[in-house]
Write a protein that holds these residues in place. Structure first.
Motif, PDB file in Angstrom:
ATOM      1  N   ARG A   1      79.873 111.991  23.111  1.00  0.00           N
ATOM      2  CA  ARG A   1      81.175 111.429  22.756  1.00  0.00           C
ATOM      3  C   ARG A   1      81.406 110.094  23.435  1.00  0.00           C
ATOM      4  O   ARG A   1      82.355 109.379  23.110  1.00  0.00           O
ATOM      5  CB  ARG A   1      82.292 112.396  23.167  1.00  0.00           C
ATOM      6  CG  ARG A   1      82.257 113.727  22.459  1.00  0.00           C
ATOM      7  CD  ARG A   1      83.298 114.676  23.027  1.00  0.00           C
ATOM      8  NE  ARG A   1      84.644 114.106  22.914  1.00  0.00           N
ATOM      9  CZ  ARG A   1      85.484 113.989  23.941  1.00  0.00           C
ATOM     10  NH1 ARG A   1      85.118 114.392  25.146  1.00  0.00           N
ATOM     11  NH2 ARG A   1      86.695 113.464  23.775  1.00  0.00           N
ATOM     12  N   ASP A   2      80.560 109.783  24.444  1.00  0.00           N
ATOM     13  CA  ASP A   2      80.768 108.566  25.228  1.00  0.00           C
ATOM     14  C   ASP A   2      79.723 107.527  24.818  1.00  0.00           C
ATOM     15  O   ASP A   2      78.540 107.685  25.075  1.00  0.00           O
ATOM     16  CB  ASP A   2      80.638 108.918  26.712  1.00  0.00           C
ATOM     17  CG  ASP A   2      80.992 107.746  27.609  1.00  0.00           C
ATOM     18  OD1 ASP A   2      81.122 106.629  27.091  1.00  0.00           O
ATOM     19  OD2 ASP A   2      81.130 107.965  28.826  1.00  0.00           O
ATOM     20  N   ASN A   3      80.153 106.469  24.176  1.00  0.00           N
ATOM     21  CA  ASN A   3      79.227 105.441  23.693  1.00  0.00           C
ATOM     22  C   ASN A   3      78.434 104.764  24.802  1.00  0.00           C
ATOM     23  O   ASN A   3      77.386 104.184  24.568  1.00  0.00           O
ATOM     24  CB  ASN A   3      80.008 104.355  22.933  1.00  0.00           C
ATOM     25  CG  ASN A   3      80.538 104.875  21.600  1.00  0.00           C
ATOM     26  OD1 ASN A   3      79.983 105.810  21.029  1.00  0.00           O
ATOM     27  ND2 ASN A   3      81.623 104.271  21.119  1.00  0.00           N
ATOM     28  N   SER A   4      78.950 104.862  26.042  1.00  0.00           N
ATOM     29  CA  SER A   4      78.362 104.048  27.107  1.00  0.00           C
ATOM     30  C   SER A   4      77.394 104.794  28.006  1.00  0.00           C
ATOM     31  O   SER A   4      76.788 104.193  28.881  1.00  0.00           O
ATOM     32  CB  SER A   4      79.486 103.476  27.986  1.00  0.00           C
ATOM     33  OG  SER A   4      80.188 104.520  28.624  1.00  0.00           O
ATOM     34  N   THR A   5      77.250 106.105  27.830  1.00  0.00           N
ATOM     35  CA  THR A   5      76.463 106.849  28.827  1.00  0.00           C
ATOM     36  C   THR A   5      75.341 107.689  28.215  1.00  0.00           C
ATOM     37  O   THR A   5      75.005 108.732  28.736  1.00  0.00           O
ATOM     38  CB  THR A   5      77.385 107.765  29.650  1.00  0.00           C
ATOM     39  OG1 THR A   5      78.038 108.687  28.756  1.00  0.00           O
ATOM     40  CG2 THR A   5      78.412 106.970  30.417  1.00  0.00           C
ATOM     41  N   GLY A   6      74.762 107.288  27.116  1.00  0.00           N
ATOM     42  CA  GLY A   6      73.676 108.060  26.519  1.00  0.00           C
ATOM     43  C   GLY A   6      72.512 108.232  27.474  1.00  0.00           C
ATOM     44  O   GLY A   6      71.997 107.253  28.007  1.00  0.00           O
ATOM     45  N   GLY A   7      72.065 109.459  27.697  1.00  0.00           N
ATOM     46  CA  GLY A   7      70.941 109.749  28.579  1.00  0.00           C
ATOM     47  C   GLY A   7      71.294 109.723  30.051  1.00  0.00           C
ATOM     48  O   GLY A   7      70.432 109.934  30.911  1.00  0.00           O
ATOM     49  N   HIS A   8      72.550 109.499  30.352  1.00  0.00           N
ATOM     50  CA  HIS A   8      72.980 109.368  31.757  1.00  0.00           C
ATOM     51  C   HIS A   8      72.725 110.649  32.556  1.00  0.00           C
ATOM     52  O   HIS A   8      72.256 110.587  33.695  1.00  0.00           O
ATOM     53  CB  HIS A   8      74.465 108.999  31.784  1.00  0.00           C
ATOM     54  CG  HIS A   8      75.059 108.960  33.148  1.00  0.00           C
ATOM     55  ND1 HIS A   8      74.698 108.009  34.085  1.00  0.00           N
ATOM     56  CD2 HIS A   8      76.017 109.740  33.747  1.00  0.00           C
ATOM     57  CE1 HIS A   8      75.395 108.207  35.198  1.00  0.00           C
ATOM     58  NE2 HIS A   8      76.198 109.256  35.023  1.00  0.00           N
ATOM     59  N   ILE A   9      73.026 111.807  31.972  1.00  0.00           N
ATOM     60  CA  ILE A   9      72.891 113.050  32.741  1.00  0.00           C
ATOM     61  C   ILE A   9      71.433 113.342  33.084  1.00  0.00           C
ATOM     62  O   ILE A   9      71.127 113.817  34.178  1.00  0.00           O
ATOM     63  CB  ILE A   9      73.516 114.254  32.002  1.00  0.00           C
ATOM     64  CG1 ILE A   9      72.858 114.483  30.651  1.00  0.00           C
ATOM     65  CG2 ILE A   9      75.007 114.087  31.856  1.00  0.00           C
ATOM     66  CD1 ILE A   9      73.271 115.789  30.002  1.00  0.00           C
ATOM     67  N   LYS A  10      70.530 113.034  32.179  1.00  0.00           N
ATOM     68  CA  LYS A  10      69.122 113.285  32.449  1.00  0.00           C
ATOM     69  C   LYS A  10      68.602 112.354  33.537  1.00  0.00           C
ATOM     70  O   LYS A  10      67.893 112.772  34.452  1.00  0.00           O
ATOM     71  CB  LYS A  10      68.300 113.114  31.175  1.00  0.00           C
ATOM     72  CG  LYS A  10      66.827 113.457  31.356  1.00  0.00           C
ATOM     73  CD  LYS A  10      66.068 113.362  30.047  1.00  0.00           C
ATOM     74  CE  LYS A  10      64.601 113.744  30.258  1.00  0.00           C
ATOM     75  NZ  LYS A  10      63.825 113.643  28.993  1.00  0.00           N
ATOM     76  N   ARG A  11      68.985 111.078  33.446  1.00  0.00           N
ATOM     77  CA  ARG A  11      68.497 110.104  34.422  1.00  0.00           C
ATOM     78  C   ARG A  11      69.062 110.392  35.827  1.00  0.00           C
ATOM     79  O   ARG A  11      68.329 110.322  36.820  1.00  0.00           O
ATOM     80  CB  ARG A  11      68.868 108.684  33.981  1.00  0.00           C
ATOM     81  CG  ARG A  11      68.190 108.245  32.682  1.00  0.00           C
ATOM     82  CD  ARG A  11      68.339 106.759  32.461  1.00  0.00           C
ATOM     83  NE  ARG A  11      69.744 106.344  32.364  1.00  0.00           N
ATOM     84  CZ  ARG A  11      70.447 106.311  31.240  1.00  0.00           C
ATOM     85  NH1 ARG A  11      69.857 106.678  30.098  1.00  0.00           N
ATOM     86  NH2 ARG A  11      71.702 105.913  31.241  1.00  0.00           N
ATOM     87  N   THR A  12      70.346 110.681  35.896  1.00  0.00           N
ATOM     88  CA  THR A  12      70.928 110.952  37.214  1.00  0.00           C
ATOM     89  C   THR A  12      70.328 112.219  37.831  1.00  0.00           C
ATOM     90  O   THR A  12      70.164 112.305  39.051  1.00  0.00           O
ATOM     91  CB  THR A  12      72.459 111.105  37.123  1.00  0.00           C
ATOM     92  OG1 THR A  12      72.785 112.072  36.114  1.00  0.00           O
ATOM     93  CG2 THR A  12      73.120 109.784  36.814  1.00  0.00           C
TER      94      THR A  12
END
Length: 506
Positions: free
Chosen positions: A313-324
């Motif tokens: 739903r967030d245009n700015s954080t794609g893949g953020h959870i995996k990387r963090t």
């Protein structure tokens, strides 16, 4: 909840029954001296003592009566309900308690006999040593027989009838004040009844004959007797350990399973029944461990799926959870290699890594218009966005409500709630500072900001590694924990390798 059937009146009836059993056991034990006391009473050294007993028969009869009265009084005191919290435990403990109370009369009788002998030995010209030795043999015999009869009768009734009737669900050891006889104790009782009792019976007969000068005991016979006695004690110790040791191991592992730890195995390697039981127990544990692993995998997949749904739903954080999550893993490994954080438990480290994907779950409650906004937030929008941290904690608490791992739940909730706190107290939602911020949240903050810096967002382009690490270094002591920040910066090469190899197009 305790069974309603065990009322006060019911317990009194059973208590009276056990009191009768204790009294009858003492009466049976009192018959022992009759079987071989006559020769001893005819001996020279006993004549004066017998004369005294006959002269003061009324007094000695009262002392004998005390053998039965004293245990009865103590049994009544024990069974009397003084505090409600002991109502059930004292009932459960009846066999072992009454058995020990039952022998107090014999101890009192023997002490009274010693006191009387010491008082009259001069006036009646009595040699008290042989009398006390003979009497002690009788007392030991009587106490052993009384204890053995009363314990096994009451314990059998308790185990087969009353306890299953009133406590069908078991768990008696969890009731406060309950005595749990160990296997060693039970073997001791068995040893007393099958070995010590015959030995003391034989000793009593021999001592009676020796003091009556009817037989002479050879020193070799005494030596053989003690060798046999020592051998019997050794066998007792060996057999007790044989049965007790594996059961203790099984109990400890069962306790670990009850706590959710399925990794330990019962270390019993034998070809007997205990070995078979241990193997079966370990197989069961392995099956439980595998099923638990699958359940946790499903649980993690669901949680990760929820986080991915939020991220979509967030245009700015794609893949953020995996990387963090990958950043946190690298960071945690590095922390464990430093002196300051070497003592971090493995469970803590694994929980932080597992909880990292959940740090932004609260964004599910943020309005799409705010979450997808390409530009800078207004003050009102920013306040609404900040609510995602507290909302994330609430969601995790609900999602993990049935999870038994308390440590993991707490860490996941802390990460979601406090990963936007700053070391100088200028963060949100609570304005915590320094060590007030949970360690897991301080760890997550570094990984979260680093990924935001080197990733492309709708409001910014990617920053170079140099610029990203420079910003983090400049923020040590203000935004980030300075000690943690220095260690995170030391992970730079590993982090760059990760992003260059797997996330080139971010």
């Amino acid at each position: 909840m305790f069974p309603m059937e065990l009322t006060k009146s019911t317990r009194i009836k059973i208590t009276v029954l056990y009191g009768v059993i204790t009294g009858l056991s003492n009466m049976i034990a009192a018959l022992i001296p009759i079987t071989f006391s006559t020769p001893a009473l005819q001996s020279f050294y006993m004549s004066s003592w017998v004369a005294f007993l006959e002269k003061y028969e009324s007094v000695t009869n009262w002392i004998t009566l005390g053998t039965f009265v004293i245990p009865s009084i103590l049994c009544f005191v024990y069974a009397r309900r003084r505090k409600s919290k002991y109502f059930y435990s004292r009932f459960i403990n009846l066999p072992i308690a009454y058995s020990f109370i039952g022998i107090t009369g014999w101890i009192a009788y023997f002490l009274a006999e010693i006191i009387i002998l010491l008082s009259i030995k001069t006036a009646y010209n009595i040699k008290i040593t042989p009398i006390i030795l003979t009497s002690s043999m009788y007392i030991i015999l009587e106490a052993l027989l009384s204890f053995t009869i009363s314990y096994f009768v009451m314990e059998t009734l308790h185990r087969k009838k009353f306890l299953p009737q009133f406590f069908p669900n078991g768990n008696l050891h969890k009731i406060k004040g309950t005595i749990t006889p160990s296997l060693k104790f039970l073997f001791t009782v068995l040893y007393i009844s099958t070995v010590l009792f015959p030995i003391f019976y034989l000793l009593s007969a021999i001592m009676t004959a020796v003091f009556n000068k009817s037989i002479t005991i050879d020193t070799n016979a005494i030596l053989v007797f003690f060798i046999i006695l020592i051998f019997g004690i050794l066998l007792f110790v060996i057999f007790t350990d044989y049965f007790n040791s594996p059961l203790i191991k099984l109990q400890k592992n069962a306790e670990q399973i009850a706590k959710g730890n399925y990794s330990e195995k019962v270390n019993i390697v034998t070809n007997d029944s205990f070995g078979v039981l241990a193997d079966t127990f370990n197989e069961m544990t392995a099956v439980l461990n595998e099923k638990t692993r699958r359940i946790l995998k499903i649980q993690n997949s669901i949680i990760t799926g929820m986080a991915a749904m939020v991220e979509s739903r967030d245009n700015s954080t794609g893949g953020h959870i995996k990387r963090t999550s990958e950043c946190v893993k690298i960071f945690i490994i590095e922390l464990k290699n430093t002196d300051c954080y070497r003592n971090l438990s493995d469970s803590f480290c694994q929980s932080v890594i597992k909880a990292a994907p959940m740090h932004d779950l609260g964004k599910i409650a943020v309005d799409d218009a705010i979450l997808r906004k390409p530009g800078k937030f207004t003050d009102e929008e920013y306040e609404q966005m900040k609510q995602h941290s507290a909302e994330g904690e609430r969601i995790i608490e609900n999602v993990l409500s049935e999870v038994n791992d308390i440590e993991f739940k707490k860490i996941a909730m802390n990460i979601a709630h406090f990963h936007h706190e700053k070391y100088n107290g200028q963060g949100y939602p609570n304005g915590l500072r320094e060590k007030q911020i949970p360690l897991e949240a301080r760890i997550m903050a570094l990984a979260d900001v680093f990924d935001a810096l080197v990733s492309k967002r709708c409001y910014k382009d990617t920053f170079s590694y140099d610029k990203a690490f420079a910003i983090i270094e400049d923020s040590l002591g203000s935004h980030f924990d300075p000690n943690l920040g220095k260690i995170f910066i030391s992970c730079r090469q590993k982090l760059e390798n990760l992003y260059d190899s797997q996330y080139k197009h971010i």
